[in-house]
Each structure stands twice: as structure tokens, then as C-alpha cells.
Design an enzyme around this catalytic site. Structure first.
Site, PDB file in Angstrom:
ATOM      1  N   SER A 177       0.800  -1.216   0.000  1.00  0.00           N
ATOM      2  CA  SER A 177       0.000   0.000   0.000  1.00  0.00           C
ATOM      3  C   SER A 177       0.838   1.274   0.000  1.00  0.00           C
ATOM      4  O   SER A 177       1.460   1.595  -0.985  1.00  0.00           O
ATOM      5  CB  SER A 177      -0.969  -0.032   1.190  1.00  0.00           C
ATOM      6  OG  SER A 177      -1.962   0.949   1.044  1.00  0.00           O
TER       7      SER A 177
ATOM      8  N   ASP B 205       9.523   5.685 -10.710  1.00  0.00           N
ATOM      9  CA  ASP B 205       9.091   6.344 -11.947  1.00  0.00           C
ATOM     10  C   ASP B 205       9.954   7.556 -12.290  1.00  0.00           C
ATOM     11  O   ASP B 205      10.249   7.816 -13.458  1.00  0.00           O
ATOM     12  CB  ASP B 205       7.632   6.782 -11.828  1.00  0.00           C
ATOM     13  CG  ASP B 205       6.659   5.671 -12.184  1.00  0.00           C
ATOM     14  OD1 ASP B 205       7.112   4.523 -12.372  1.00  0.00           O
ATOM     15  OD2 ASP B 205       5.445   5.941 -12.274  1.00  0.00           O
TER      16      ASP B 205
ATOM     17  N   LYS C 238      -0.849  -4.143  -3.112  1.00  0.00           N
ATOM     18  CA  LYS C 238      -2.071  -3.549  -2.568  1.00  0.00           C
ATOM     19  C   LYS C 238      -2.233  -2.148  -3.165  1.00  0.00           C
ATOM     20  O   LYS C 238      -1.674  -1.189  -2.679  1.00  0.00           O
ATOM     21  CB  LYS C 238      -1.959  -3.501  -1.044  1.00  0.00           C
ATOM     22  CG  LYS C 238      -3.008  -2.650  -0.352  1.00  0.00           C
ATOM     23  CD  LYS C 238      -4.395  -3.226  -0.534  1.00  0.00           C
ATOM     24  CE  LYS C 238      -5.391  -2.378   0.219  1.00  0.00           C
ATOM     25  NZ  LYS C 238      -5.433  -0.988  -0.242  1.00  0.00           N
TER      26      LYS C 238
END
Length: 512
Positions: free
Chosen positions: A314, A325, A339
Site C-alpha cells: 500500500s 518512476d 495492494k
């Protein structure tokens, strides 16, 4: 994966896995779906209610029937939606604040016994020597067999300074271990940090809580006071089950350029379509001060490695995904939990609520983490001999009724001979010591340091399952890059612009 281990993972992660939650106290009764209610189905529900009241073998209270109906209805949606009764709602709010009264253990259920997933660092259970994998067979004189997990947890909770005696079964011991523990107010220190060797710092976040961003900022300031010329920083998110969403945004913002998108969400409701940026209003809530304002400028460019494993879920995946990224850090470890959904807390009475999945979340480049997780740049297992018990943990994709990934096709996990694997792990457990994150025996940390120094990294080739469920080598070759000793990439902006409209940010948004 065998059913025994899957069930253990599902129950255990149900207790500890984090969720990116927005705390909204709007009244459910005031909301409207815009569609007519299904009258015939509601009539059937009323008929069954009446039938139980009139014909069941003994009287059943109205409140019990209605509560169980709500619980079953919400739980049928996915593994993370749930009805929160008074006790559960209280515990959720305490968890986001990082404190509760108890023993300090994360638990699951196996073979009818309470199984310790992990003792919380510096807790009474940790100091008493309880270990991951221990089975609790008795609570005082009460046998655990026959109790539900909730019942067992309730008995372990209590008032501060009260005692409880646990009977422990440990695979490496022939006789039961009996230990008496004094309950305490557990104040989880979500952030730890130290200089692991001259020039290299280690920051560990065990869970994202309300104080996490401020605590991390203070720890980093202390590190730079000790060594102003830090050459590399390791952010350790292993076994971090998640926590409050603003914490994940703030931790990411500490290392990223100001104002860049950190995470976006998309769901059915207009307010679930949002983008969250590396700006103070998205991570500091109602406070006017910026907890990151006094951070040394060097943290924006210091070479970084982020450590993750199957227990990273999460909010920790939001951080790892954002830093990956933007090529701000090298992600090292094993594939994370997966998650990637948002749960919103809708309060339905003074002390009850519904935790409802309302959106998926996405990395800055639009990747969906749901049921896939973050794939590390350098696949390094927990020890030089393999991934140990970490490899047996269930992931999001193993959970029944899990939300699918809407961007990529799911890949089945490799099939495992359960009996053979269990025997191998028991043998491994007997000769291995409990891993102390940040300690001298921390293999993944050592490989992270090697990467920052430009030294060879002992990577392992990740395995995926082919269409027949057989193991095959991952085509990605991380070993060559590791052998070249390339250092961690410095911060740069993604070449993919975010076209989402600026969302209305709820400063009281919380998560667990």
C-alpha cells in the site's frame, strides 16, 4: 501456492496490511445512488430476518442479525472492504496514531492457533523474545484452539500494566515456552535511522502513521548533523504494511522535486478521481507548517536505494513506485505485495463505520500497482541462500475476491510443492537467526551499500510462472547492471506529463 500458506497469509495480512484510506465523516443516509432500491431483494432480506426471528432454535437479538448482515454484505466485495464495529473503528483510529495497549505483536491464524507474524520493535513481546513463526497455544490458562482471531486478540489487549501468560510452541524447541508479559501502551516508532558506515545513512519506516513525515524529517536532520557529507541513503520499506496516505506523499516529497505528481486515484465517484502532488497541503494536513522545510537540500540529490519485499504494501508501494518512476532511486529487494486500492472510511454512527474500496491508485507514470506490486530494479532475496519465509507469504493476487489490475494482465505465481517447501523452510529456520533490519547480518542492506558504492551486487533472477504454472526465468537481466556497479540514479523529472485536473484535497483525509 498451497492452501495452508495462502490462508495464513490472508488472515495475517488482514490484520496488518495497510490501506490508503480517506477519512470522511459524511452520513451514509444522506447519500443517494441515483438508482431505485431493489425492492424485491430487500423484501427477501426482510423475510429471512423474520424467519430467523420466528423459527430459529433459540432467540437471536435484532442487533446481531443486522450487524452480521452488514458485515457479510461489505466483506463479500473484496479483501479490504469491511464493516467496522465500535471496537474495530477505535482500533483503526488508534493504529493511524501509532499507539494502542497490548503486547506489540502482529498476528495471524494457523491450524487453530495464533501465529506471530512479527513482534513490533521495542515492544513487550519483542523484549520477551517472541519470534516470527511462534504459535500461541494458551492465553493464561485458556486454550487458543477454538477461539477466533478476534477473540484471541481481544484477550491479549487490556489495560496498561496488567499481565498475561502466553504458552508458546516453537518449531526449534521440544518443549512449550511459557512467558509472562506486561501489557503496555505501545507507541510504535515508525521511523528509525542511523549512519550504517561513514558516508552512508539508513532510514527505516516500519509503518506510515500520522507523525511519520515529521519524525522522518527530524531523523534525517540528525543524520546530516552527524555526517554532512552523506554519499548515499537507503530507505528501508521492507515489511512496511502501509498506513496513512499523507505519510506516503510526504515521504516521497522529501526526495522528489517540488510539485510533481506522487500518486493518482481513479474510481466511480468524482472525488475519487484525484492527483496528489509533492506539496505541503497534500501531506501536512491542517498544520500550517511544513515538516520538510528544514531538510538539507542535499536529500533531493543524494544517491538512493529503496528496499522492499513481499511485506511492503500500500503506502510503501506508493513511495517505491513514485521514486522508481522519476528514476530518483534504485529499488532493490523482492516484488512487493500489490495492494493498489484506496479504502475510504464512511462513518455511519457515532462509533461505527464502513471501510469501502473506492478507487485504485497509480504511480506517476500511470502504472497500476493493484495485484502486481512494485517489481524491483535489482532482485535481491533476503539472504544469500534465498528468500526464506518471505517467499511463502501471500500477495494481493492470492487473496480471494481481490480487485484486478486494470492496466496489465495478472501473471500466476509459480506452483510450489507445499510439503517439500515446508520441510525446507523448517530446516532453514533451525539454522538461521531472526533477521534484524539494519544489523550486521542484513544481506539486502549490504547489497544496497554495494550498489551505492559501485561494487558488484549479488542479484538473483526473479522467477515468474508460464501459462502452465511452471517456473521460468524472468527475461529482465539485472545481474549485468549490478556487476557494472552503476550508482543510483539522481533525481530527474518524468518525461510523462500529468494531465489530470487539480483535485480538491481533503486535508482531513486519513488512512490505515
Amino acid at each position: 501456492m498451497g492452501s495452508k500458506f495462502k490462508n495464513f497469509g490472508l488472515i495475517g495480512l488482514g490484520m496488518v496490511a495497510g490501506v490508503a484510506v480517506s477519512m470522511q465523516f459524511s452520513a451514509v443516509a444522506q447519500k443517494t445512488t441515483g438508482n431505485p432500491l431493489p425492492v424485491e431483494e430487500l423484501r427477501q432480506l426482510a423475510d429471512v430476518f423474520g424467519l430467523i426471528k420466528s423459527d430459529y432454535v433459540e432467540p437471536v437479538e435484532d442487533n446481531k442479525l443486522l450487524t452480521e448482515a452488514i458485515t457479510g454484505m461489505v466483506a463479500s466485495l473484496d479483501p479490504h472492504s469491511a464493516y467496522l464495529d465500535k471496537k474495530s473503528f477505535k482500533e483503526l483510529k488508534e493504529g493511524t496514531q501509532g499507539k494502542f495497549v497490548g503486547l506489540g505483536i502482529e498476528v495471524g491464524m494457523e491450524d487453530g492457533y495464533v501465529k506471530i507474524i512479527s513482534p513490533i520493535e521495542d515492544s513487550p513481546a519483542y523484549r520477551a523474545g517472541l519470534k516470527p513463526g511462534d504459535l500461541i497455544t494458551r492465553l493464561d490458562s485458556l486454550p487458543v484452539k477454538g477461539l477466533s482471531l478476534d477473540e484471541a486478540v481481544k484477550k491479549m489487549r487490556g489495560e496498561p500494566n496488567t499481565k498475561i501468560t502466553l504458552t508458546i510452541a516453537r518449531k526449534t524447541e521440544d518443549k512449550p515456552i511459557i512467558v509472562t508479559i506486561v501489557r503496555e501502551l505501545i507507541k510504535q516508532q515508525s521511523v528509525k535511522a542511523k549512519i550504517v558506515e561513514p558516508g552512508y545513512a539508513w532510514v527505516r519506516i516500519a509503518q506510515f502513521q500520522e507523525p511519520t513525515v515529521e519524525d522522518m524529517a527530524k531523523k534525517i536532520q540528525t543524520l546530516y548533523a552527524q555526517d554532512p557529507a552523506i554519499k548515499g541513503l537507503i530507505l528501508d520499506l521492507r515489511n512496511d504494511p502501509g498506513g496513512v496516505l499523507p505519510g506516503a506523499i510526504g515521504v516521497s516529497a522529501a526526495f522528489l522535486p517540488k510539485d510533481v505528481p506522487v500518486v493518482s486515484t481513479n474510481g466511480q465517484l468524482p472525488d475519487s478521481k484525484a492527483t496528489f502532488y509533492a506539496r505541503r497541503e497534500f501531506y501536512s494536513g491542517r498544520t500550517l507548517s511544513d515538516p520538510l522545510a528544514k531538510l538539507p537540500e542535499a536529500v533531493k540529490n543524494v544517491p538512493m536505494v529503496v528496499l522492499i519485499n513481499t511485506g511492503s504494501a500500500s503506502a510503501s508501494e506508493i513511495v517505491a513506485g513514485a521514486l522508481q518512476d522519476y528514476k530518483r532511486a534504485t529499488i532493490l529487494g523482492t516484488q512487493s505485495f500489490g495492494k493498489g486500492s484506496v479504502q475510504t472510511i464512511r462513518q455511519i454512527s457515532a462509533d461505527t463505520a464502513v471501510k469501502l474500496t473506492t478507487a485504485r491508485y497509480y504511480t506517476p507514470n500511470g502504472r497500476s500497482i493493484q495485484a502486481k506490486g512494485i517489481v524491483p530494479d535489482l532482485n535481491v532475496e533476503e539472504t544469500a541462500d534465498g528468500d526464506g519465509f518471505n517467499g511463502l507469504r501471500a500477495r494481493e493476487a492470492d487473496l480471494q475476491k481481490h480487485l484486478t489490475n486494470d492496466k496489465e494482465k495478472e501473471v500466476a505465481r509459480p506452483k510450489v510443492d507445499e510439503a517439500e517447501e515446508e520441510q525446507r523452510l523448517i530446516a532453514l529456520a533451525k539454522k538461521s537467526k531472526p533477521l534484524e533490519y539494519g544489523g550486521a547480518e542484513d544481506f539486502q542492506l549490504a547489497q544496497a551499500l554495494n550498489h551505492l558504492k559501485g561494487l558488484p551486487v549479488k542479484v538473483t533472477e526473479a522467477k515468474v510462472a508460464d501459462k502452465d504454472g511452471k517456473d521460468s526465468k524472468d527475461a529482465k537481466d539485472t545481474g549485468k547492471d549490478a556487476e557494472k556497479g552503476g550508482k543510483s540514479d539522481k533525481s530527474d523529472k518524468s518525461d510523462k506529463s500529468d494531465k489530470a485536473d487539480k483535485p480538491e484535497h481533503k486535508t482531513d483525509s486519513k488512512k490505515k
